[in-house]
Design a protein around this motif. Structure first.
Motif, PDB file in Angstrom:
ATOM      1  N   UNK A 167       0.754  -0.998  -0.051  1.00 45.48           N
ATOM      2  CA  UNK A 167      -0.077   0.260  -0.087  1.00 45.48           C
ATOM      3  C   UNK A 167       0.798   1.379   0.133  1.00 45.48           C
ATOM      4  N   UNK A 168       0.288   2.394  -0.591  1.00 46.64           N
ATOM      5  CA  UNK A 168       0.984   3.523  -0.723  1.00 46.64           C
ATOM      6  C   UNK A 168       1.606   4.074   0.682  1.00 46.64           C
ATOM      7  N   UNK A 169       0.607   4.174   1.689  1.00 44.05           N
ATOM      8  CA  UNK A 169       1.148   4.622   2.976  1.00 44.05           C
ATOM      9  C   UNK A 169       2.057   3.854   3.713  1.00 44.05           C
ATOM     10  N   UNK A 170       1.955   2.604   3.556  1.00 40.29           N
ATOM     11  CA  UNK A 170       2.965   1.775   3.958  1.00 40.29           C
ATOM     12  C   UNK A 170       4.358   2.006   3.351  1.00 40.29           C
ATOM     13  N   UNK A 171       4.413   2.266   1.870  1.00 39.47           N
ATOM     14  CA  UNK A 171       5.514   2.477   1.356  1.00 39.47           C
ATOM     15  C   UNK A 171       6.179   3.781   1.864  1.00 39.47           C
ATOM     16  N   UNK A 172       5.467   4.787   1.937  1.00 42.22           N
ATOM     17  CA  UNK A 172       5.882   6.113   2.259  1.00 42.22           C
ATOM     18  C   UNK A 172       6.313   5.863   3.871  1.00 42.22           C
ATOM     19  N   UNK A 173       5.640   5.206   4.750  1.00 41.24           N
ATOM     20  CA  UNK A 173       5.999   5.272   5.945  1.00 41.24           C
ATOM     21  C   UNK A 173       7.607   4.486   6.024  1.00 41.24           C
TER      22      UNK A 173
END
Length: 150
Positions: A34-40
């Protein structure tokens, strides 16, 4: 976030083998993260790089680490005990310990899960271009309930 970090560890020899953030984000997204997981995960890695670059204060091998009440609460007893175990085994020098503590404190989990702390330890070794010895890798990867007793 931790799943992304494990993926990076398993698929890239060293941090400098990773593509730039944009390309890496696309690749991780294509794999299914997921995008949020990647950015974190990428923000967390940027923090690790920044702290590793600025942490140059030599520490005595005989120095004792005293955890603040906030650190104790955030890390939890099992994580602090595991860090102490790694230190006493001679595989986590004081400078690396401080990186582990800093990166653990940068997570939102409180208290941090021991399995997540083990991933943090692994990523600190990875970021330094070092691989822990086989016994430590076993300690970081193998669940205690899966160990065979001889």
């Amino acid at each position: 976030m931790f799943d992304v970090l494990v993926y990076l560890y398993e698929n890239y020899w060293r941090p400098d083998a990773c593509p730039d953030h944009d390309q890496l984000s696309k690749k991780l997204s294509a794999v299914g993260f997921e995008s949020e997981e990647i950015q974190d995960a990428l923000s967390w890695l940027d923090g690790l790089t920044h702290v590793a670059d600025t942490c140059s204060t030599p520490q005595s091998a005989h120095a004792m680490r005293v955890y603040t009440p906030f650190e104790q609460e955030h890390l939890g007893t099992s994580s602090i005990a595991f860090i102490s175990f790694l230190e006493s085994a001679g595989v986590l020098p004081p400078a690396m310990r401080e990186l582990v503590v800093d990166r653990a404190m940068a997570t939102s989990n409180s208290p941090i899960d021991l399995d997540d702390l083990k991933i943090i330890v692994l990523m600190v070794f990875w970021s330094m271009g070092e691989e822990p010895d086989a016994l430590i890798l076993d300690e970081l990867f193998v669940d205690a309930t899966d160990r065979l007793i001889h």
